[in-house]
Write an enzyme that holds these catalytic residues in place. Sequence first.
Site, PDB file in Angstrom:
ATOM      1  N   GLU A   1       0.956  -1.069  -0.083  1.00 54.04           N
ATOM      2  CA  GLU A   1       0.024  -0.012  -0.080  1.00 54.04           C
ATOM      3  C   GLU A   1       0.890   1.349  -0.070  1.00 54.04           C
ATOM      4  O   GLU A   1       0.453   2.285  -0.617  1.00 54.04           O
ATOM      5  CB  GLU A   1      -0.954   0.228   1.090  1.00 54.04           C
ATOM      6  CG  GLU A   1      -2.150  -0.661   1.272  1.00 54.04           C
ATOM      7  CD  GLU A   1      -1.663  -2.316   1.378  1.00 54.04           C
ATOM      8  OE1 GLU A   1      -0.529  -2.840   1.821  1.00 54.04           O
ATOM      9  OE2 GLU A   1      -2.579  -2.885   1.207  1.00 54.04           O
TER      10      GLU A   1
ATOM     11  N   HIS B   1     -10.428  -4.979  10.603  1.00 55.30           N
ATOM     12  CA  HIS B   1     -11.020  -4.890   9.157  1.00 55.30           C
ATOM     13  C   HIS B   1     -12.184  -4.107   9.369  1.00 55.30           C
ATOM     14  O   HIS B   1     -12.896  -4.058   8.589  1.00 55.30           O
ATOM     15  CB  HIS B   1     -11.169  -6.348   8.584  1.00 55.30           C
ATOM     16  CG  HIS B   1      -9.914  -6.944   8.251  1.00 55.30           C
ATOM     17  ND1 HIS B   1      -9.049  -7.452   9.144  1.00 55.30           N
ATOM     18  CD2 HIS B   1      -9.568  -7.093   6.978  1.00 55.30           C
ATOM     19  CE1 HIS B   1      -8.073  -8.049   8.531  1.00 55.30           C
ATOM     20  NE2 HIS B   1      -8.207  -7.846   7.130  1.00 55.30           N
TER      21      HIS B   1
END
Lengths: 307, 400
Positions: free
Chosen positions: A43, A112
């Site tokens: 990322e 998450h």
Amino acid sequence: MDRDPTVCVMGEDVGHYGGSYKVTKGLATKYGDLRVLDTPIAENSFTGMGIGAAMTGLRPIVEGMNMGFLLLAYNQISNNCGMLHYTSGGQFKIPIVIRGPGGVGRQLGAEHSQRLESYFQSIPGLQMVACSTPYNAKGLMKAAIRSDNPVVLFEHVLLYNLKERIPDEEYVLCLEEAEMVRPGEHVTILTYSRMRYHVMQAAKTLVNKGYDPEVIDIRSLKPFDLYTIGNSIKKTHRVLIVEECMRTGGIGASLRAAIIDNFWDYLDAPVMCLSSQDVPTPYAGTLEEWTVVQPAQIVTAVEQICK
Amino acid sequence: MAMLSRLASRSSHLGRTLLLPRSLCCSTGGRHFASSAGDEGPTFTVETSVPFVGHRCEPPSREVETTAKELMGFFRDMSLMRRMEIAADALYKAKLIRGFCHLYDGQEAVAVGMEAAITRKDAIITAYRDHCIFLSRGGNLVETFAELMGRRAGCSNGKGGSMHFYKKEGGFFGGHGIVGAQVPLGCGLAFAQKYLREETVTFAMYGDGAANQGQLFEALNISALWDLPAILICENNHYGMGTAEWRAAKSPAYYKRGDYVPGLKVDGMDAFAVKQACKFAKEHALKNGPIILEMDTYRYHGHSMSDPGSTYRTRDEISNVRQERDPIERVRKLILLHDLASVAELKDIEKEIRKEVDNAIAEAKESPLPDPSELFTDIFVKGCGTEVYGVERKENKILI
């Protein structure tokens, strides 16, 4: 992507796989591997690469498979994405769109279920929008791509399956505008993303009880549309904010401050804010339910405000 | 990932308008970069100080073609950079430059050699030791000093500072404060060059300290996977601030750290070696994807003006390098050897440069500080109807 060849998409599994939530399904077959790019799990660097590409005039759309993963790219988003236009004296613009699903899902676990809008909101130079319906998702996405400023578009994990009839013609929504969902007279309820649906569910109950709530989906998380919000407050004099961020340092906290700063004289009751608890999202279903705001709590809050 | 080039033909037209072609002359109000087009003079060959060492590639030859004009240009440009950095040192001590100031003296050969091998359409991005690269990409002295002093005439209008120099028309993308963050940006620039089919390359520069950053390897992996024309230049001055390379890296052979990516070790104090390596790298990158160049160089100053630079290395080491490997002295010897100028003429050039720098400083000092309204400009690109907004969708009206 048809209209503008400089638009490209970067992210994990966005290409051949079609996207982990199918958002980019079919695009790779249509536009090829150079425009729909499958990145490795990196990322920090692929967000940086998207920003570098944007500096030259490309319009990349960077996807975080889950918004939470973009925490790894925080430096790139904060320093390079948000600040480069300023520190270069206006020489470079960063027309990038950073998007992805976030929010509390169905027992996805603490890491998450993050709400990154609370972390990104102080970054200067960044615009943030949250979509909540198929109609505004399309309009806001188009607007974000066409904007010359960096835009972070917050989607929600649980809202991908919504179905709605949307116009065939092209339409683009305004990034800085809020959406009037249900006009009313008694109280202004400000919300965004998934909480909109909890609010509307509570609104049904409230209407049966004789209340007339005005529901506004603020959509634009940075900057707030204080024009629409202000007009509503001037009418109802009572505000309830319902959000999914945690109580500390969330969007609701900033919105509350902005409302008090600007509309103090119009308020007949303290500004109430219902947020998620300041806890890591637990896995167990019941605990997870208690972490976020439920319609029953919204009803109780409105009754309290309107007393 | 073999089919990376299915793109509508309109994109190459778009590419030409997006990255505008640069002229070789730099911006108004500035000097010409001396080794640019013009009457070249006699050509001759120079041998680099040491041979190149290759990793997964055949190193280029030690023999470098050059011209009298280029050689004189190297001397002039490096002397200018040296003088500029020394002047910045004095300005910092006089408290006209504040905050962080990272000086490049000793490393000039890298900037100058690289520029000699490429065009302004190729992109360069570096970290915070960027004053001299800015100059080589077309920046002028006045906007450099003005920016360092936070004045309106600065290249970022006084709002960037030492670590945020940019020159869009010159293909210079900064100027970045966070160690290593510029490398993914650089790979993104290379991606755009490939996407737009420009046949140009990007030089992403970083130091031996940044060589241990994870994002560098991430970006390298992606660049190699996608065959991007990215050239990673490790300016190894052997110290990451106060930490020597052997204390920070298990393997200080930075040119080999790319593993599957080829690398070349270059004497960064020799402008001709740098030029040769960059030329080689550009050809390589356009055909075969990324390559790492490790420039073995040295900085005379400490890491920044807040660092004396003597607590982690000896004064002897610094003076030894100055005596044996100084890039300007090397070029001076070559000029005298080939009889291109006399000692006196070179001294005259240095005097001229001194005056040029002093004049630029005087002019920069005249520039006023930014207007308070500048606080709110260039946060967003205009067109949203507001200059800046924080949490409110209207212009921030703050009384200063």
